[in-house]
Design an enzyme around this catalytic site. Sequence first.
Site, short mmCIF file in Angstrom:
data_model
loop_
_atom_site.label_atom_id
_atom_site.label_comp_id
_atom_site.label_asym_id
_atom_site.label_seq_id
_atom_site.Cartn_x
_atom_site.Cartn_y
_atom_site.Cartn_z
N ASP A 297 1.55 5.37 0.08
CA ASP A 297 0.96 6.49 0.81
C ASP A 297 1.26 7.78 0.06
OD1 ASP A 297 -0.29 7.94 2.73
OD2 ASP A 297 1.26 7.74 4.26
N LYS B 113 0.85 -1.19 0.00
CA LYS B 113 0.00 0.00 0.00
C LYS B 113 0.89 1.24 0.00
CE LYS B 113 -3.85 2.29 2.31
NZ LYS B 113 -3.27 3.63 2.11
N GLU C 156 2.90 1.17 5.53
CA GLU C 156 1.55 1.52 5.97
C GLU C 156 0.62 0.32 5.94
OE1 GLU C 156 -1.96 4.83 5.18
OE2 GLU C 156 -0.58 4.32 3.58
#
Length: 348
Positions: free
Chosen positions: A68, A66, A207
């Site tokens: 960010d 993921k 994250e």
Amino acid sequence: MTKPPRQKSQPLLRETDLPIRSRPRKPRDPAQPQLPFDPMPDRIEPCLALLKAKPPSGPDWIYEIKWDGYRIAVHIEPNSARIITRGGHDWTDRFPAIAAAARKLGVGTAILDGEAVVLDAEGRSDFGALQRSLGGRGGRQASGDAILYAFDLLYFDGHDLTKMELSGRRHLLEDLIGESEGTIRVSQEVEADGATLLEAAREHGLEGIIAKHRDSTYRSGRLGDWLKIKCIQSESFVIVGYEPSSAARGGIGSLLLAAYQGDAFVYIGSVGTGFKEKEAIELRRMLDTLKTRRAPVAVDKKGAVFVQPTLIAEIEYRAWTDDGKLRHASYKGLRELQDNAAIYKLPE
């Protein structure tokens, strides 16, 4: 992060190992209106990931890191490229390096879906660094440090790919971009069990991870085809005030935060860490232009300065207290209105 070895993807419908490169499309011949070209859309509403506590398991799911940053779509046409934010705003001038790299991909027409990020020294995406590279919230600075991690291909060489299954779209995306480590890169599929990958992401300070159903078509909205599982919770909250301090950076002791509950704002705690001095000074300047005598939420904070609920902050936190307040919160930066950031909603 060291990733397990992954099988090299096989190009679709080709026997050569040469990367896919399309030629700029010539104008359609009016005498042949039946040619199966799809008009290039001005915008495609993004597919959004649904938050889950645990990753799914089984062979139907693929996993990615993921990132960010800012979700963007890159629209490529012969000799031009446009960068559109999740909220539908044109940010081509804000990400000139990504636009220049897109024009050099050698494709006639394409729409890439991905995340614009700035990486730290460890190769992790850093939202605060991305914000600073853009001149802060409301700034008009162009980022020379941002790169694009592309994770989907929605349109290619005159054809709409949104009805194609994800695994097919990824094959074409990987063939188009290759193994580049330049300004545009493929967000790699990680060959690992979801739970194992999530634990590795935690160990490396990432994250979280994204899980995607490999047979899913591209459907706009948050429908469950894509899932996000976070290592550290991070959400968007509205700033409703601050506690001044003569000792803190920028004169801000802490920010007062609120979330939606129904149609009203509810106080969910404060955040007093994560500020860099330059950011704090600029944030204090913006807050002081938004002062109001009427508190936007019910909160007993002696000496607090209340502001109109206009600025949206991205906040990291570890958990919620029993009375509905954030625990171990840390400020990451302000969200742009053009990013279409959604203010966190509490259950009613």
